[in-house]
Motif scaffolding. Sequence first.
Motif, PDB file in Angstrom:
ATOM      1  N   LEU A  85       0.826  -1.214   0.000  1.00  0.00           N
ATOM      2  CA  LEU A  85       0.000   0.000   0.000  1.00  0.00           C
ATOM      3  C   LEU A  85       0.858   1.260   0.000  1.00  0.00           C
ATOM      4  O   LEU A  85       0.526   2.246  -0.678  1.00  0.00           O
ATOM      5  N   PHE A 127       0.697   4.030  -2.942  1.00  0.00           N
ATOM      6  CA  PHE A 127       0.496   5.450  -2.638  1.00  0.00           C
ATOM      7  C   PHE A 127       1.596   6.297  -3.277  1.00  0.00           C
ATOM      8  O   PHE A 127       1.319   7.336  -3.890  1.00  0.00           O
ATOM      9  N   TYR A 145       1.044   6.462  -6.980  1.00  0.00           N
ATOM     10  CA  TYR A 145      -0.058   7.387  -7.274  1.00  0.00           C
ATOM     11  C   TYR A 145       0.439   8.831  -7.240  1.00  0.00           C
ATOM     12  O   TYR A 145       0.078   9.636  -8.109  1.00  0.00           O
ATOM     13  N   ARG A 146       1.279   9.153  -6.260  1.00  0.00           N
ATOM     14  CA  ARG A 146       1.791  10.528  -6.162  1.00  0.00           C
ATOM     15  C   ARG A 146       2.601  10.907  -7.396  1.00  0.00           C
ATOM     16  O   ARG A 146       2.521  12.045  -7.878  1.00  0.00           O
ATOM     17  N   HIS A 161       9.410   7.240  -4.710  1.00  0.00           N
ATOM     18  CA  HIS A 161       8.917   5.964  -5.225  1.00  0.00           C
ATOM     19  C   HIS A 161      10.073   5.055  -5.656  1.00  0.00           C
ATOM     20  O   HIS A 161      10.097   3.868  -5.324  1.00  0.00           O
TER      21      HIS A 161
END
Length: 133
Positions: free
Chosen positions: A18, A22, A25-26, A53
């Motif tokens: 998760l 996240f 996604y950012r 990331h």
Amino acid sequence: MLNYSLEIVGVYVGLNLLINLFLAYRVSANRVRSNVMTGTGEDERLYNANRAHIVNVEYTPIGLIGLVALHLLSSSIYIIHIAGICLTVGRILHAIGLSQAARISTPPRLIGTVLTWLGQLVAGIACLYYAVM
């Protein structure tokens, strides 16, 4: 029913999946915002999100492999928790620190790095211990 240690490993795997989602996604959200679809251009927020990331993807898989190996070696549940908590909290803090400023060191980034390395150190030493004993 699954072994208790495997369930705990599953919790850390799930949390780290998760976290990675996240962070991914950012990056995507910042790409859309800045209209930069390849690389990071001159956009600082996109660069920071991208670095957070990338570094997460570099460190998390090996840490999770260590947790799975600890389960397979019938390690103490406490060792799994120590390694898992260090890895997970370390990844969160490191991502926060990189999101603030990727080009300079921040306290969350430093603490996150140390915790991540500590989690891997604990897992590595414990794997060797349980494999030999």
